[in-house]
Write an enzyme that holds these catalytic residues in place. Structure first.
Site, PDB file in Angstrom:
ATOM      1  CG  ASP A 189     -22.063  11.809  23.411  1.00  0.00           C
ATOM      2  OD1 ASP A 189     -22.355  12.065  22.235  1.00  0.00           O
ATOM      3  OD2 ASP A 189     -22.206  10.680  23.917  1.00  0.00           O
ATOM      4  CG  ASP A 230     -27.542   9.114  21.127  1.00  0.00           C
ATOM      5  OD1 ASP A 230     -28.720   8.953  21.465  1.00  0.00           O
ATOM      6  OD2 ASP A 230     -27.191   9.751  20.116  1.00  0.00           O
ATOM      7  CG  ASP A 287     -21.183   7.106  25.669  1.00  0.00           C
ATOM      8  OD1 ASP A 287     -21.627   6.005  25.282  1.00  0.00           O
ATOM      9  OD2 ASP A 287     -21.213   8.119  24.961  1.00  0.00           O
TER      10      ASP A 287
END
Length: 204
Positions: free
Chosen positions: A17, A19, A173
């Protein structure tokens, strides 16, 4: 290097991922959201922003319209938010523990960015950070229909590498991203708020 997280596993590809995982952009994105939403007397909390992490901006605008009874143009807002984000791009930094893994496996394993953000913004952020050379593939919001937590984006990356999903390791995250990776049949490492890594194996 990954053996301290998964001692008995070898992986054939690493899928990241973007961001909040590779780039520490979440605060910058939240500020851009709230600068744009101020025109509509709305705001987005840090908690809600994190809950929706991984969902494309256009879809979040649709969710906000449903929640508040507004009629914000998703396409117009997307352009406004990107202007605000790019104005603060110079403050964005990479996430060091994840970059150490990326640098270690560069040239050893294929690596991809798998994100709900638009390609233009990801590429500009990667250029700012000087990290484009590490990645063989970008899978961005324009490249699939069903966003996280659907597995589509991770499955697309695995298919592009011609590697079975169970042989890929994802880095995420956000809860929706972790669900997406697990739905694709992949192990996942979670990047926590204090930028540490936690192993999140998927049951096979």
């Amino acid at each position: 290097m990954l053996k301290r997280f998964y001692p008995s596993r070898d992986y054939e590809a690493l899928l990241f991922d973007f961001d909040g995982t590779v780039a520490d952009t979440m605060g910058t994105h939240l500020e851009a959201w709230n600068l744009g939403l101020a025109a509509y007397d709305l705001s987005l909390s840090k908690e809600q922003h994190q809950t929706w992490a991984g969902i494309p901006t256009v879809k979040i605008v649709e969710l906000l319209n449903q929640k508040h009874g507004t009629q914000i143009s998703a396409e117009n807002f997307l352009k406004e938010k990107e202007v605000h984000y790019l104005a603060s791009l110079g403050t964005v930094k990479s996430i060091v523990p994840v970059m150490e893994i990326i640098q270690h496996y560069h040239g050893k394993l294929p690596m991809a960015i798998v994100t709900g953000s638009r390609r233009k913004i990801v590429e500009l952020t990667m250029d700012h950070l000087g990290i484009g050379k590490y990645f063989d593939l970008l899978v961005c919001a324009e490249d699939y229909v069903n966003g996280k937590p659907a597995p589509d984006c991770f499955l697309k990356a695995a298919a592009s590498f011609n590697i079975k999903p169970q042989h890929c390791l994802a880095f995420e995250d956000a809860d929706l991203g972790i669900q997406s990776a697990h739905s694709a049949g992949m192990d996942c490492l979670k990047v926590t708020a204090d930028m540490q890594l936690l192993s999140l194996p998927v049951s096979r």
